[in-house]
Design a protein around this motif. Sequence first.
Motif, PDB file in Angstrom:
ATOM      1  N   ARG A 185     -33.647 112.981  19.497  1.00 50.34           N
ATOM      2  CA  ARG A 185     -32.331 113.443  19.307  1.00 50.34           C
ATOM      3  C   ARG A 185     -32.208 114.947  20.108  1.00 50.34           C
ATOM      4  NH1 ARG A 185     -32.749 111.824  13.714  1.00 50.34           N
ATOM      5  NH2 ARG A 185     -33.560 113.717  13.203  1.00 50.34           N
ATOM      6  N   LEU A 186     -33.356 115.560  20.130  1.00 52.18           N
ATOM      7  CA  LEU A 186     -33.410 117.013  20.925  1.00 52.18           C
ATOM      8  C   LEU A 186     -33.317 116.939  22.281  1.00 52.18           C
ATOM      9  CD1 LEU A 186     -34.044 119.947  20.386  1.00 52.18           C
ATOM     10  CD2 LEU A 186     -36.252 119.648  20.845  1.00 52.18           C
ATOM     11  N   GLY A 187     -33.479 115.644  22.914  1.00 57.50           N
ATOM     12  CA  GLY A 187     -33.202 115.770  24.360  1.00 57.50           C
ATOM     13  C   GLY A 187     -31.531 115.933  24.778  1.00 57.50           C
ATOM     14  N   PRO A 188     -30.646 115.183  23.967  1.00 60.76           N
ATOM     15  CA  PRO A 188     -29.288 115.586  24.565  1.00 60.76           C
ATOM     16  C   PRO A 188     -28.790 116.977  24.329  1.00 60.76           C
ATOM     17  CG  PRO A 188     -29.318 113.464  23.604  1.00 60.76           C
ATOM     18  CD  PRO A 188     -30.798 114.166  23.220  1.00 60.76           C
ATOM     19  N   ALA A 189     -29.533 117.507  23.246  1.00 57.96           N
ATOM     20  CA  ALA A 189     -29.248 118.854  22.836  1.00 57.96           C
ATOM     21  C   ALA A 189     -29.740 119.931  23.939  1.00 57.96           C
ATOM     22  CB  ALA A 189     -29.499 119.247  21.463  1.00 57.96           C
ATOM     23  N   LEU A 190     -30.786 119.495  24.525  1.00 58.84           N
ATOM     24  CA  LEU A 190     -31.582 120.303  25.668  1.00 58.84           C
ATOM     25  C   LEU A 190     -30.552 120.208  26.838  1.00 58.84           C
ATOM     26  CD1 LEU A 190     -35.251 119.781  25.238  1.00 58.84           C
ATOM     27  CD2 LEU A 190     -34.140 121.890  24.268  1.00 58.84           C
ATOM     28  N   THR A 191     -30.495 118.935  27.180  1.00 54.71           N
ATOM     29  CA  THR A 191     -29.475 118.783  28.202  1.00 54.71           C
ATOM     30  C   THR A 191     -28.181 119.645  28.316  1.00 54.71           C
ATOM     31  OG1 THR A 191     -30.497 116.532  28.596  1.00 54.71           O
ATOM     32  CG2 THR A 191     -28.314 117.147  29.559  1.00 54.71           C
ATOM     33  N   ALA A 192     -27.591 119.645  27.002  1.00 52.92           N
ATOM     34  CA  ALA A 192     -26.460 120.556  26.874  1.00 52.92           C
ATOM     35  C   ALA A 192     -26.352 122.000  27.254  1.00 52.92           C
ATOM     36  CB  ALA A 192     -25.564 120.004  25.579  1.00 52.92           C
ATOM     37  N   VAL A 193     -27.337 122.210  26.884  1.00 49.44           N
ATOM     38  CA  VAL A 193     -27.827 123.740  26.769  1.00 49.44           C
ATOM     39  C   VAL A 193     -27.924 123.995  28.384  1.00 49.44           C
ATOM     40  CG1 VAL A 193     -29.357 125.744  26.561  1.00 49.44           C
ATOM     41  CG2 VAL A 193     -28.455 124.296  24.456  1.00 49.44           C
ATOM     42  N   ALA A 194     -28.921 123.188  28.951  1.00 52.66           N
ATOM     43  CA  ALA A 194     -28.993 123.345  30.439  1.00 52.66           C
ATOM     44  C   ALA A 194     -27.966 123.177  31.237  1.00 52.66           C
ATOM     45  CB  ALA A 194     -30.292 122.236  30.923  1.00 52.66           C
TER      46      ALA A 194
END
Length: 334
Positions: A233-242
């Motif tokens: 679940r953390l992957g999409p959140a990191l992508t959104a921040v990047a």
Amino acid sequence: MDREPVDRDTWEAWHRAVYGCGAWERACRQAELLVAWHDLQGFALGGSAVRAGARPGPRVKWPWRTGPFTVGLLFWRAAHDTGVLVDRATLVDALRLCEPAATALAAGPVPDDADLHWAGIGSVAAVAAVGRVVRAHLADGEQQFAVTLGHRARELRATPDWDRGDWQTPVLLARRAMGRTDDLRAAGAWRPTAEERSAAGRTGPDLERVTARTPVPADGPPAWVVRAARVARLGPALTAVADRLPGGADGRPGPLAEVLGAAAGACAWLSTGADELAREWEWERERGSSPDRPADPQAWELAQVPAALRTQIEETEQLLGAVGVFLWQVVVSG
């Protein structure tokens, strides 16, 4: 465990709920993975072995052009006959269907949506030939229990010595991105902007929650299922921040965005497996157990989460811990 027979419609509905497709499609997907691994080991299924370490690719010819489909039919039939999900069929049960005395697969129950008359799928010759595929996986996989198709497929997808299990590469790329960014900051070539420091400060706590290994409630999913889900679940959140961070003058992601994007890529390798594990556990808890034999999280976890996948989860968590330290350094660097 032994199960009561289930009608075909209910059985198919289970597969659509857990995997988003019917039992035959699921069996073929998993079988293709098993056959691809087998081919890569240097076995030409129709005859002699090819050179050790070679990558046969299209040079490996199936004499009857049906290998993956026949392997899929083995597991479809084993699951159908025992009333379980295709992924819960054991390799041993599939291998029994390859014995000379076994009834020809094409003569028994078959998938409604499979054309088994094409090129001999399920024929005696085809089944006898693919038996060596199942035996190879039995010899290579974990041995302490009856290995299921799902367990073996997850083991292969977490085995880094081939491209379908190469999760270590994105982990390495993320660590290298952190190293390059540290070098740039130490050399004065990159100073985090206020926006980047703010993003790092907001994102750091998310990583801490994933790597903290908060105890799992006794009535909740097994611990490894929860840990895999948290990472995925953390992957999409990191992508959104990047994606929200400004890029460089050349249009490429900035140093911080590169690190976050690379870490998201490592998390993505767990996405499909984490979702499937969570849905399989729900199926086991709601339908695969019984009042007198409730689902046992620890026993289920042992049978469904291979050691290779546990290693992948742990090492991805360790990466995220390192990214968390990196983000803290970005926050205080201003």
